[in-house]
Design a protein around this motif. Sequence first.
Motif, mmCIF file in Angstrom:
data_model
loop_
_atom_site.group_PDB
_atom_site.id
_atom_site.type_symbol
_atom_site.label_atom_id
_atom_site.label_comp_id
_atom_site.label_asym_id
_atom_site.label_seq_id
_atom_site.Cartn_x
_atom_site.Cartn_y
_atom_site.Cartn_z
ATOM 1 N N VAL A 54 -11.649 -1.098 -9.911
ATOM 2 C CA VAL A 54 -10.446 -2.006 -9.178
ATOM 3 C C VAL A 54 -10.946 -3.735 -9.298
ATOM 4 C CG1 VAL A 54 -8.524 -2.823 -7.602
ATOM 5 C CG2 VAL A 54 -8.781 -0.270 -8.218
ATOM 6 N N ASP A 55 -10.767 -4.195 -10.391
ATOM 7 C CA ASP A 55 -11.200 -5.487 -9.525
ATOM 8 C C ASP A 55 -12.793 -6.041 -9.903
ATOM 9 O OD1 ASP A 55 -11.362 -8.323 -9.565
ATOM 10 O OD2 ASP A 55 -11.328 -8.209 -7.071
ATOM 11 N N THR A 56 -13.330 -5.827 -8.919
ATOM 12 C CA THR A 56 -14.958 -5.547 -8.916
ATOM 13 C C THR A 56 -15.634 -4.831 -10.004
ATOM 14 O OG1 THR A 56 -15.152 -3.988 -7.180
ATOM 15 C CG2 THR A 56 -14.686 -6.508 -6.504
ATOM 16 N N SER A 74 -7.796 -8.776 1.899
ATOM 17 C CA SER A 74 -9.076 -9.101 0.660
ATOM 18 C C SER A 74 -9.355 -10.222 0.618
ATOM 19 C CB SER A 74 -8.158 -9.030 -0.115
ATOM 20 O OG SER A 74 -7.550 -9.576 -0.756
ATOM 21 N N GLY A 75 -8.844 -10.900 1.844
ATOM 22 C CA GLY A 75 -9.440 -13.092 2.277
ATOM 23 C C GLY A 75 -10.513 -13.061 2.836
ATOM 24 N N HIS A 108 -7.148 -3.742 -2.653
ATOM 25 C CA HIS A 108 -8.773 -2.613 -4.025
ATOM 26 C C HIS A 108 -8.621 -1.283 -3.405
ATOM 27 C CE1 HIS A 108 -10.290 -7.294 -4.312
ATOM 28 N NE2 HIS A 108 -10.916 -6.769 -5.329
ATOM 29 N N ASP A 109 -8.381 -1.667 -1.632
ATOM 30 C CA ASP A 109 -8.920 0.065 -1.672
ATOM 31 C C ASP A 109 -7.382 0.939 -1.313
ATOM 32 O OD1 ASP A 109 -10.276 -0.852 0.307
ATOM 33 O OD2 ASP A 109 -9.155 -1.586 1.927
ATOM 34 N N ILE A 110 -5.935 -0.440 -2.029
ATOM 35 C CA ILE A 110 -4.914 0.019 -2.109
ATOM 36 C C ILE A 110 -4.702 1.008 -3.526
ATOM 37 C CG2 ILE A 110 -2.208 0.233 -2.495
ATOM 38 C CD1 ILE A 110 -2.384 -2.016 -0.874
ATOM 39 N N CYS A 154 -3.358 -16.606 -0.521
ATOM 40 C CA CYS A 154 -2.478 -16.567 -1.484
ATOM 41 C C CYS A 154 -1.325 -14.893 -1.104
ATOM 42 C CB CYS A 154 -2.948 -16.530 -2.302
ATOM 43 S SG CYS A 154 -4.487 -15.091 -3.158
ATOM 44 N N ARG A 155 -0.457 -14.575 -1.736
ATOM 45 C CA ARG A 155 0.078 -13.461 -1.787
ATOM 46 C C ARG A 155 -0.521 -12.214 -2.423
ATOM 47 N NH1 ARG A 155 2.755 -17.683 -3.306
ATOM 48 N NH2 ARG A 155 5.046 -17.378 -2.598
ATOM 49 N N ALA A 156 -2.184 -12.808 -3.430
ATOM 50 C CA ALA A 156 -2.696 -11.117 -2.926
ATOM 51 C C ALA A 156 -3.612 -10.642 -2.217
ATOM 52 C CB ALA A 156 -3.429 -11.368 -4.824
ATOM 53 N N SER A 157 -3.849 -12.027 -0.781
ATOM 54 C CA SER A 157 -4.140 -11.263 -0.237
ATOM 55 C C SER A 157 -3.270 -10.816 1.469
ATOM 56 C CB SER A 157 -5.216 -12.133 0.883
ATOM 57 O OG SER A 157 -5.960 -12.482 1.435
ATOM 58 N N TRP A 158 -2.259 -10.713 1.070
ATOM 59 C CA TRP A 158 -0.727 -10.052 2.185
ATOM 60 C C TRP A 158 -1.160 -8.868 2.425
ATOM 61 C CZ3 TRP A 158 4.280 -13.218 0.628
ATOM 62 C CH2 TRP A 158 4.452 -14.379 0.727
ATOM 63 N N GLY A 159 -0.922 -8.269 2.774
ATOM 64 C CA GLY A 159 -0.957 -6.997 3.494
ATOM 65 C C GLY A 159 -2.496 -6.350 3.621
#
Length: 377
Positions: free
Chosen positions: A133-135, A291-292, A106-108, A97-102
């Motif tokens: 962030v997220d977690t 992230s994936g 989380h680091d960014i 998925c797009r949220a796992s591109w690049g």
Amino acid sequence: MDIKELKQEIIQYSKQIGIDKIGFASAVPFQTLKHQLKTQQDLGYQSGFEEPDIEKRTNPSLLLNEAHSIISIALAYPSKLKNAPKGTKEDRRGIFCRASWGIDYHDILRDRLNKLEKFISAKVPGVKTKSMVDTGELSDRAVAERAGIGFSGKNTAIITPEFGSYVYLGEMITNIPFEPDTPIEEMCGSCTKCMDACPTGALVQGGQLNSQKCIAYLTQTKGFLPDEFRDEIGNRIYGCDTCQTVCPINKKMDFHFHEEMEPDPEVVKPKLKPLLTISNRDFKEKFGPISGSWRGKKPIQRNAILALAHFKDKTAVLDLIELVEKDPRPVIRGTAAWAIGKIGTEHAKPFLLQAKEKEKDEEVLKEIDKGLMLLGG
């Protein structure tokens, strides 16, 4: 200290360090969210990945003493893959998925929040801050909604007027009493495209998601995928973008502001067969930065098997047979056996009958029987 002036300085600095949108919210408890989370919990709609303590998720003061404000940030990410490789009948491909591109977002976002914290600390010595962030415990989306970053869409994503829902979110709790920004009015109207398009009906109603049925969640689980979802997963090997791609607001939204978010096409749309036997070292080297990869290679490999079954890829049968014969993990052996039955070559039935004689694991035996059923017994 002039807090209004400080707020403007923070906004200006945020633009300099690559934050695409910033908003300020009160740190009073999220009472509406608390009720929603309790309902989700009672209905069994939670994924299990989130913070289990509802009080911590809804009361910022439990996370930072003297919490007065929350600064919400958003970074826009790409929605279109440049130079996307095409799969062939001999070399089918999966998709992240797009949220796992690049690079892992989380680091960014942590990098941007760290810079923001240092900037504020230099301006206000002794300031208290806590970023996440997220977690983290707080709901990124609830904070972003309150801070005017965007509104909460029927697909449960935060939708911004500028970037659609293709944004990563993070936040910082602080003891500085900033003037809060105004929330944005909801713009979904009568549109139900996301709900209508959801492959598994996980969007129970506008703004309510049954995570247990959501493909984005299911692709991250480590056990056998429930039978009713196997055909729906398609070639998704991590995450799902359907409820975003069908959203009219997201049409033509595609932003390439951040170099570290640019995807490697061979990583985010990989060939499926090589994934079946990839070593831990090679997996970490190729997929570790995204992230994936956070759940490890087993869910990705299981999903790759399901994708090959979706394509009914006869060229993959020998690879699947090898998994049934040699892989030490029951989930992989069993899913491969089911996939062999789903693909259904002339060698499938004799092989599965033979495998049934050798297999000792009860769950794998059930999957072999499912494969045989797909072949007509």
